[in-house]
Design a protein around this motif. Structure first.
Motif, PDB file in Angstrom:
ATOM      1  N   ALA A   1       0.835  -1.191   0.000  1.00  0.00           N
ATOM      2  CA  ALA A   1       0.000   0.000   0.000  1.00  0.00           C
ATOM      3  C   ALA A   1       0.876   1.249   0.000  1.00  0.00           C
ATOM      4  N   LYS A   2       0.371   2.307  -0.601  1.00  0.00           N
ATOM      5  CA  LYS A   2       1.164   3.523  -0.707  1.00  0.00           C
ATOM      6  C   LYS A   2       1.401   4.174   0.645  1.00  0.00           C
ATOM      7  N   ASN A   3       0.495   3.978   1.575  1.00  0.00           N
ATOM      8  CA  ASN A   3       0.651   4.608   2.883  1.00  0.00           C
ATOM      9  C   ASN A   3       1.232   3.662   3.932  1.00  0.00           C
ATOM     10  N   ALA A   4       1.749   2.504   3.514  1.00  0.00           N
ATOM     11  CA  ALA A   4       2.311   1.545   4.460  1.00  0.00           C
ATOM     12  C   ALA A   4       3.667   2.041   4.964  1.00  0.00           C
ATOM     13  N   ALA A   5       3.951   1.734   6.212  1.00  0.00           N
ATOM     14  CA  ALA A   5       5.214   2.142   6.820  1.00  0.00           C
ATOM     15  C   ALA A   5       6.352   1.316   6.239  1.00  0.00           C
ATOM     16  N   PRO A   6       7.549   1.899   6.164  1.00  0.00           N
ATOM     17  CA  PRO A   6       8.697   1.127   5.664  1.00  0.00           C
ATOM     18  C   PRO A   6       8.995  -0.067   6.556  1.00  0.00           C
ATOM     19  N   PHE A   7       9.548  -1.103   5.935  1.00  0.00           N
ATOM     20  CA  PHE A   7       9.813  -2.358   6.652  1.00  0.00           C
ATOM     21  C   PHE A   7      10.774  -2.156   7.803  1.00  0.00           C
ATOM     22  N   TRP A   8      11.791  -1.322   7.625  1.00  0.00           N
ATOM     23  CA  TRP A   8      12.795  -1.143   8.673  1.00  0.00           C
ATOM     24  C   TRP A   8      12.206  -0.480   9.902  1.00  0.00           C
ATOM     25  N   LYS A   9      11.236   0.421   9.713  1.00  0.00           N
ATOM     26  CA  LYS A   9      10.606   1.051  10.873  1.00  0.00           C
ATOM     27  C   LYS A   9       9.791   0.036  11.674  1.00  0.00           C
ATOM     28  N   VAL A  10       9.081  -0.821  10.967  1.00  0.00           N
ATOM     29  CA  VAL A  10       8.263  -1.838  11.631  1.00  0.00           C
ATOM     30  C   VAL A  10       9.154  -2.833  12.360  1.00  0.00           C
ATOM     31  N   LEU A  11      10.258  -3.241  11.722  1.00  0.00           N
ATOM     32  CA  LEU A  11      11.185  -4.191  12.335  1.00  0.00           C
ATOM     33  C   LEU A  11      11.830  -3.608  13.591  1.00  0.00           C
ATOM     34  N   ILE A  12      12.297  -2.389  13.510  1.00  0.00           N
ATOM     35  CA  ILE A  12      12.945  -1.763  14.670  1.00  0.00           C
ATOM     36  C   ILE A  12      11.942  -1.556  15.797  1.00  0.00           C
ATOM     37  N   LEU A  13      10.735  -1.135  15.465  1.00  0.00           N
ATOM     38  CA  LEU A  13       9.707  -0.928  16.492  1.00  0.00           C
ATOM     39  C   LEU A  13       9.381  -2.228  17.211  1.00  0.00           C
ATOM     40  N   ASN A  14       9.139  -3.296  16.449  1.00  0.00           N
ATOM     41  CA  ASN A  14       8.781  -4.565  17.076  1.00  0.00           C
ATOM     42  C   ASN A  14       9.944  -5.182  17.840  1.00  0.00           C
ATOM     43  N   LEU A  15      11.160  -5.083  17.302  1.00  0.00           N
ATOM     44  CA  LEU A  15      12.323  -5.623  17.990  1.00  0.00           C
ATOM     45  C   LEU A  15      12.602  -4.872  19.287  1.00  0.00           C
ATOM     46  N   SER A  16      12.480  -3.555  19.254  1.00  0.00           N
ATOM     47  CA  SER A  16      12.727  -2.791  20.470  1.00  0.00           C
ATOM     48  C   SER A  16      11.684  -3.085  21.542  1.00  0.00           C
ATOM     49  N   LEU A  17      10.433  -3.200  21.137  1.00  0.00           N
ATOM     50  CA  LEU A  17       9.398  -3.510  22.125  1.00  0.00           C
ATOM     51  C   LEU A  17       9.533  -4.935  22.652  1.00  0.00           C
ATOM     52  N   LEU A  18       9.980  -5.857  21.812  1.00  0.00           N
ATOM     53  CA  LEU A  18      10.226  -7.223  22.269  1.00  0.00           C
ATOM     54  C   LEU A  18      11.337  -7.244  23.312  1.00  0.00           C
ATOM     55  N   LEU A  19      12.438  -6.562  23.037  1.00  0.00           N
ATOM     56  CA  LEU A  19      13.552  -6.543  23.981  1.00  0.00           C
ATOM     57  C   LEU A  19      13.191  -5.800  25.266  1.00  0.00           C
ATOM     58  N   MET A  20      12.404  -4.739  25.158  1.00  0.00           N
ATOM     59  CA  MET A  20      11.948  -4.042  26.367  1.00  0.00           C
ATOM     60  C   MET A  20      11.035  -4.956  27.185  1.00  0.00           C
ATOM     61  N   GLY A  21      10.203  -5.733  26.509  1.00  0.00           N
ATOM     62  CA  GLY A  21       9.338  -6.676  27.211  1.00  0.00           C
ATOM     63  C   GLY A  21      10.129  -7.757  27.916  1.00  0.00           C
ATOM     64  N   VAL A  22      11.178  -8.266  27.263  1.00  0.00           N
ATOM     65  CA  VAL A  22      12.025  -9.279  27.905  1.00  0.00           C
ATOM     66  C   VAL A  22      12.724  -8.687  29.118  1.00  0.00           C
ATOM     67  N   GLY A  23      13.251  -7.469  28.981  1.00  0.00           N
ATOM     68  CA  GLY A  23      13.919  -6.815  30.109  1.00  0.00           C
ATOM     69  C   GLY A  23      12.965  -6.568  31.263  1.00  0.00           C
ATOM     70  N   PHE A  24      11.769  -6.099  30.959  1.00  0.00           N
ATOM     71  CA  PHE A  24      10.800  -5.874  32.021  1.00  0.00           C
ATOM     72  C   PHE A  24      10.329  -7.193  32.623  1.00  0.00           C
ATOM     73  N   GLY A  25      10.296  -8.242  31.828  1.00  0.00           N
ATOM     74  CA  GLY A  25       9.936  -9.563  32.347  1.00  0.00           C
ATOM     75  C   GLY A  25      10.965 -10.087  33.330  1.00  0.00           C
ATOM     76  N   VAL A  26      12.242  -9.891  33.012  1.00  0.00           N
ATOM     77  CA  VAL A  26      13.303 -10.311  33.941  1.00  0.00           C
ATOM     78  C   VAL A  26      13.222  -9.501  35.225  1.00  0.00           C
ATOM     79  N   PHE A  27      13.007  -8.191  35.094  1.00  0.00           N
ATOM     80  CA  PHE A  27      12.921  -7.336  36.273  1.00  0.00           C
ATOM     81  C   PHE A  27      11.730  -7.707  37.153  1.00  0.00           C
ATOM     82  N   SER A  28      10.579  -7.906  36.541  1.00  0.00           N
ATOM     83  CA  SER A  28       9.394  -8.260  37.338  1.00  0.00           C
ATOM     84  C   SER A  28       9.519  -9.663  37.928  1.00  0.00           C
ATOM     85  N   ALA A  29      10.187 -10.571  37.223  1.00  0.00           N
ATOM     86  CA  ALA A  29      10.417 -11.909  37.780  1.00  0.00           C
ATOM     87  C   ALA A  29      11.343 -11.833  38.983  1.00  0.00           C
TER      88      ALA A  29
END
Length: 114
Positions: free
Chosen positions: A46-74
């Motif tokens: 789609a013409k208004n779709a976000a670039p692949f690199w932005k989606v990859l970086i966003l999801n990877l960063s949120l995944l790593l933040m979730g893992v870090g917060f999971g270790v901290f809460s554990a």
């Protein structure tokens, strides 16, 4: 024995790909014979779709933040509760990683809509 298992695995993967591509080719040839427009085969994003690199970086960063917060809460649950530490750490890491991926999915949908 291991060679036979390896042969079956690779044979199955080859078979799946072969069936997928041969079936797709046959369907396309049938549509062309009927006179269908060839533009239906072009998969443009789609013409208004976000670039692949932005989606990859966003999801990877949120995944790593979730893992870090999971270790901290554990660590907090292990320290201040009587829960089994062998079960708390994997459970919290996977749970928070899943929450991070879900948040990333919703933010990606919102990013695509903008």
């Amino acid at each position: 024995m291991a060679v036979a298992v390896l042969a079956v695995v690779f044979g199955s993967i080859f078979g799946i790909f072969y069936l997928y591509f041969s079936t797709r080719n046959k369907e396309r040839l049938a549509l062309i014979e009927k006179g269908a427009d060839a533009s239906i085969f072009i998969k443009g994003r789609a013409k208004n779709a976000a670039p692949f690199w932005k989606v990859l970086i966003l999801n990877l960063s949120l995944l790593l933040m979730g893992v870090g917060f999971g270790v901290f809460s554990a660590l907090l649950l292990d320290t201040y509760s009587n829960l089994d530490s062998n079960a708390v750490y994997p459970a919290m890491i996977f749970f928070m990683a899943g929450v991070g991926l879900f948040v990333g999915f919703t933010l990606t949908k919102k990013l695509d809509n903008e």
